[in-house]
Design an enzyme around this catalytic site. Structure first.
Site: not given
Length: 354
Positions: A71, A133, A181-182, A219, A299
């Site tokens: 994210a 809005n 995903g985690h 990749t 975080c």
């Protein structure tokens, strides 16, 4: 004695069923998805199947799903393509980018000013209902997946809908959305940026390369992508069962906390405010007792600053500094929760007496 993990808002264990589908792409099916030979085509097709699975789970078009490292990268990608506004609940990858880029003359391909917010706040578990809005939104879905049913549909009208059990939350003008995903049983290091079809032509890559239809170079993390698709499929299918179970665990905690302790709980995220014990100290004390908790968002781990989210909800600075976060997961057991409550009472008796 076995440790108790109650920091699921920070990360979750990989579901065994997810690990099972990932394993072949870590051992036998190791081709590069950009290669033209059989081994490359095989893993390329696995990525495209995963994209379809995720799109089906979110009820959007597969062409609107782009794979990233998580994210934070997805959010950073948005910051380089659109003007936006944040509030205290927005993820650091949005807030810090906003601070860093404000004084710089980056040309934003998308002229719409987006409002960035998490659908489900990682510190409080509160749902954020958008203003009808608003001209456009970037929604961080990271904490919401697995806790609320997410449905993005009606794209002929460019509208999306998120369903919370039997209630519908209308998310008009959802332009971009991100998740990792985690947070729902997939591995770390893989995520998604949803980019609505009609704005993709204006989006510039954050990482240049031919992968992801020329939109995100590098990749692909094949095993992670396959695992994330399986994890989302499981989370979507089992959401009602898991929600009822986590609510049961949450109710046990909230019903057994001493009356003089302030506690608030939503969607498996529980805030407990001590009378005098500092949250950072509490995290260390519980760790010694064998319990993993947090003093807020991962975080901001280790920060002595009071949570802006809690302050915005009316907590005083001192209350915010004395508030710990408990976040429940589907792997937690009632036995663990009963043990935690006993430990909590010991901590209060020993360290939180006024």
């Amino acid at each position: 004695m076995r440790r108790i993990y109650l920091d699921n808002a920070a990360t979750t264990p990989i579901d065994k069923r997810v690990l099972r589908v990932m394993k072949p792409y870590l051992t036998k099916k190791y081709g590069n998805p950009s290669s033209a030979h059989k081994e490359g085509v095989e893993v390329f097709m696995a990525i495209e199947k995963a994209r379809e699975v995720i799109a089906n789970a979110l009820n959007c078009d597969a062409s609107e799903i782009f794979f990233t490292s998580g994210a934070s990268e997805s959010n950073a990608w948005v910051t380089r393509n659109a003007s936006y506004i944040c509030d205290e609940t927005s993820h650091d990858s949005m807030i810090l980018s906003n601070d860093n880029y404000t004084a710089k003359s980056f040309k934003k391909p998308i002229s719409i000013k987006l409002k960035s917010y998490p659908l489900l706040d990682s510190e409080t578990g509160n749902l954020h209902i958008p203003d009808d809005n608003e001209s456009g939104c970037h929604i961080d879905l990271t904490q919401a997946i697995g806790k609320v049913n997410i449905r993005m549909n009606g794209y002929s009208m460019y509208k999306s809908y998120i369903t919370l059990y039997s209630d519908s939350i209308n998310l008009d003008n959802c332009i971009t959305a991100s998740f990792s995903g985690h947070k729902f049983g997939a591995p770390k290091g893989v995520g998604v940026l949803f980019i609505r079809k009609d704005v993709q032509q204006y989006f510039m890559p954050l990482i240049c390369g031919h992968q992801e239809n020329g939109m995100r170079g590098g990749t692909e993390n094949v095993a992670g992508i396959v695992g994330m698709a399986k994890a989302l499929e499981i989370a979507t299918k089992e959401i009602e069962k898991n929600t009822l179970y986590i609510n049961k665990l949450q109710q046990y905690i909230t019903s057994n906390v001493p009356e003089d302790i302030m506690i608030k709980a939503n969607h498996g995220i529980i805030n407990i405010t001590f009378n005098k014990l500092n949250a950072q100290s509490a995290v260390q004390i519980f760790d010694v007792y064998g319990v993993a908790i947090s003093a807020g968002s991962a975080c901001n781990s280790g920060s002595d600053e009071p949570s802006k989210t809690l302050l915005s909800l009316g907590y005083t600075e001192e209350q915010a500094k004395r508030t710990i976060r408990i976040s429940l997961g589907k792997q937690n057991t009632l036995h663990e929760i009963k043990r935690f409550v006993k430990i909590l009472k010991k901590v209060i008796d020993k360290y939180d007496q006024i």
